[in-house]
Structure formats: structure tokens, C-alpha cells
Design a protein around this motif. Sequence first.
Motif, PDB file in Angstrom:
ATOM      1  N   ARG A  82      28.714  37.716  16.211  1.00  0.00           N
ATOM      2  CA  ARG A  82      27.683  37.827  15.179  1.00  0.00           C
ATOM      3  C   ARG A  82      26.905  36.533  15.010  1.00  0.00           C
ATOM      4  O   ARG A  82      25.738  36.549  14.625  1.00  0.00           O
ATOM      5  N   SER A  83      27.559  35.409  15.298  1.00  0.00           N
ATOM      6  CA  SER A  83      26.891  34.106  15.151  1.00  0.00           C
ATOM      7  C   SER A  83      26.254  33.638  16.460  1.00  0.00           C
ATOM      8  O   SER A  83      25.973  32.455  16.632  1.00  0.00           O
ATOM      9  N   ASN A  84      26.030  34.573  17.399  1.00  0.00           N
ATOM     10  CA  ASN A  84      25.408  34.278  18.701  1.00  0.00           C
ATOM     11  C   ASN A  84      26.168  33.232  19.502  1.00  0.00           C
ATOM     12  O   ASN A  84      25.573  32.382  20.163  1.00  0.00           O
ATOM     13  N   ASP A  85      27.471  33.318  19.473  1.00  0.00           N
ATOM     14  CA  ASP A  85      28.321  32.523  20.349  1.00  0.00           C
ATOM     15  C   ASP A  85      28.707  33.454  21.493  1.00  0.00           C
ATOM     16  O   ASP A  85      29.019  34.621  21.271  1.00  0.00           O
ATOM     17  N   TYR A  86      28.689  32.987  22.723  1.00  0.00           N
ATOM     18  CA  TYR A  86      28.878  33.856  23.882  1.00  0.00           C
ATOM     19  C   TYR A  86      30.263  33.686  24.488  1.00  0.00           C
ATOM     20  O   TYR A  86      30.832  32.603  24.474  1.00  0.00           O
ATOM     21  N   TYR A  87      30.780  34.783  25.029  1.00  0.00           N
ATOM     22  CA  TYR A  87      32.057  34.774  25.716  1.00  0.00           C
ATOM     23  C   TYR A  87      32.031  35.839  26.802  1.00  0.00           C
ATOM     24  O   TYR A  87      31.128  36.675  26.847  1.00  0.00           O
ATOM     25  N   LEU A  88      33.008  35.777  27.683  1.00  0.00           N
ATOM     26  CA  LEU A  88      33.104  36.689  28.821  1.00  0.00           C
ATOM     27  C   LEU A  88      34.378  37.504  28.704  1.00  0.00           C
ATOM     28  O   LEU A  88      35.438  36.962  28.385  1.00  0.00           O
ATOM     29  N   THR A  89      34.271  38.794  28.939  1.00  0.00           N
ATOM     30  CA  THR A  89      35.474  39.609  29.073  1.00  0.00           C
ATOM     31  C   THR A  89      35.561  40.063  30.524  1.00  0.00           C
ATOM     32  O   THR A  89      34.567  40.444  31.132  1.00  0.00           O
ATOM     33  N   ILE A  90      36.753  39.965  31.082  1.00  0.00           N
ATOM     34  CA  ILE A  90      37.027  40.434  32.437  1.00  0.00           C
ATOM     35  C   ILE A  90      38.031  41.561  32.287  1.00  0.00           C
ATOM     36  O   ILE A  90      39.125  41.358  31.754  1.00  0.00           O
ATOM     37  N   THR A  91      37.644  42.757  32.723  1.00  0.00           N
ATOM     38  CA  THR A  91      38.503  43.924  32.576  1.00  0.00           C
ATOM     39  C   THR A  91      38.849  44.487  33.940  1.00  0.00           C
ATOM     40  O   THR A  91      37.966  44.705  34.769  1.00  0.00           O
ATOM     41  N   GLU A  92      40.139  44.720  34.164  1.00  0.00           N
ATOM     42  CA  GLU A  92      40.602  45.415  35.356  1.00  0.00           C
ATOM     43  C   GLU A  92      40.903  46.844  34.927  1.00  0.00           C
ATOM     44  O   GLU A  92      41.626  47.061  33.950  1.00  0.00           O
ATOM     45  N   SER A  93      40.343  47.809  35.621  1.00  0.00           N
ATOM     46  CA  SER A  93      40.550  49.218  35.292  1.00  0.00           C
ATOM     47  C   SER A  93      41.109  49.927  36.521  1.00  0.00           C
ATOM     48  O   SER A  93      40.562  49.810  37.619  1.00  0.00           O
ATOM     49  N   LYS A  94      42.215  50.647  36.321  1.00  0.00           N
ATOM     50  CA  LYS A  94      42.823  51.421  37.405  1.00  0.00           C
ATOM     51  C   LYS A  94      42.978  52.867  36.938  1.00  0.00           C
ATOM     52  O   LYS A  94      43.469  53.129  35.851  1.00  0.00           O
ATOM     53  N   ARG A  95      42.561  53.784  37.776  1.00  0.00           N
ATOM     54  CA  ARG A  95      42.718  55.206  37.468  1.00  0.00           C
ATOM     55  C   ARG A  95      44.143  55.614  37.816  1.00  0.00           C
ATOM     56  O   ARG A  95      44.597  55.418  38.941  1.00  0.00           O
ATOM     57  N   ARG A  96      44.835  56.173  36.836  1.00  0.00           N
ATOM     58  CA  ARG A  96      46.219  56.604  37.014  1.00  0.00           C
ATOM     59  C   ARG A  96      46.327  58.098  36.751  1.00  0.00           C
ATOM     60  O   ARG A  96      45.596  58.642  35.938  1.00  0.00           O
ATOM     61  N   TYR A  97      47.266  58.722  37.435  1.00  0.00           N
ATOM     62  CA  TYR A  97      47.489  60.149  37.266  1.00  0.00           C
ATOM     63  C   TYR A  97      48.794  60.394  36.532  1.00  0.00           C
ATOM     64  O   TYR A  97      49.753  59.652  36.686  1.00  0.00           O
ATOM     65  N   PHE A 106      44.433  62.597  34.342  1.00  0.00           N
ATOM     66  CA  PHE A 106      44.400  61.181  34.673  1.00  0.00           C
ATOM     67  C   PHE A 106      43.980  60.381  33.454  1.00  0.00           C
ATOM     68  O   PHE A 106      43.446  60.906  32.487  1.00  0.00           O
ATOM     69  N   PHE A 107      44.205  59.083  33.541  1.00  0.00           N
ATOM     70  CA  PHE A 107      43.778  58.148  32.499  1.00  0.00           C
ATOM     71  C   PHE A 107      43.468  56.822  33.170  1.00  0.00           C
ATOM     72  O   PHE A 107      43.795  56.610  34.328  1.00  0.00           O
ATOM     73  N   TYR A 108      42.804  55.945  32.445  1.00  0.00           N
ATOM     74  CA  TYR A 108      42.471  54.635  32.972  1.00  0.00           C
ATOM     75  C   TYR A 108      43.349  53.580  32.303  1.00  0.00           C
ATOM     76  O   TYR A 108      43.369  53.467  31.082  1.00  0.00           O
ATOM     77  N   GLU A 109      44.076  52.853  33.128  1.00  0.00           N
ATOM     78  CA  GLU A 109      44.883  51.736  32.639  1.00  0.00           C
ATOM     79  C   GLU A 109      43.997  50.499  32.705  1.00  0.00           C
ATOM     80  O   GLU A 109      43.428  50.194  33.743  1.00  0.00           O
TER      81      GLU A 109
END
Length: 119
Positions: free
Chosen positions: A32-47, A52-55
Amino acid sequence: MEDNKDNERTEIFSERVRAGKRTYFFDVKATRSNDYYLTITESKRRYKDDGFFYEKHKIFLYKEDFNKFVKALNESIGYVKDELMPDVDFEAFDNEDEDARDNASHGVAASANSELNWD
């Protein structure tokens, strides 16, 4: 009911990398205060039995840690390439990746051997 926008963070930039059975998302967001950050997400499709769902696994990387993170990542990858697997042609993997070819044609793919520089 309170508006959900107050709880969301503004997404500024997003990059998706498909890597076999995994997909990685690199998302730049703003607080909200215009401070920036990075998110790194690993997504794996599981059965499972009912479909199925995404882990997902997520890392939040804040600006004060960017340089340290990139340095450690480059050193770790360099060690694997140079010391543990010197005979492997890592650039050949890029040639197999359709997304890399598509991105290269649009001028957004980087060389696999180039180091990240966040100075």
C-alpha cells in the motif's frame, strides 16, 4: 462486507517459466505504501482420487535481500555447472524449451549463462 481490495497487493509485473512438470511465477508486487517486493512461486500439478490440484510453494523476496539472493543463486548455479557437471551443455536445454524460443522471438529471454546483476 468490507471491500477485498484493501487486503490485496498490486501486481506490477509477472513472468511465467514452464519447466517440465513445474511452473515458476515471478511476480513483482507493491505494498500500500508503494514498496516493491518479489514473489517466486513454484506450482506443480498433482493428481488425487477426485481429480487434480496445484501444490504451490512461495518465496517472498524483499528489496533489501535482492543482491544477496542473486549472488547466492549465481554462485550455487555456477558451482553445479562448473564443478559438478562441467560436461553438460546447459544451453542445449534452452533449445528444447518452447517457451524460451517464443520469449526469445519477443526479445525477453536471457542467455542461460548470463549472470543476474542487480547493482
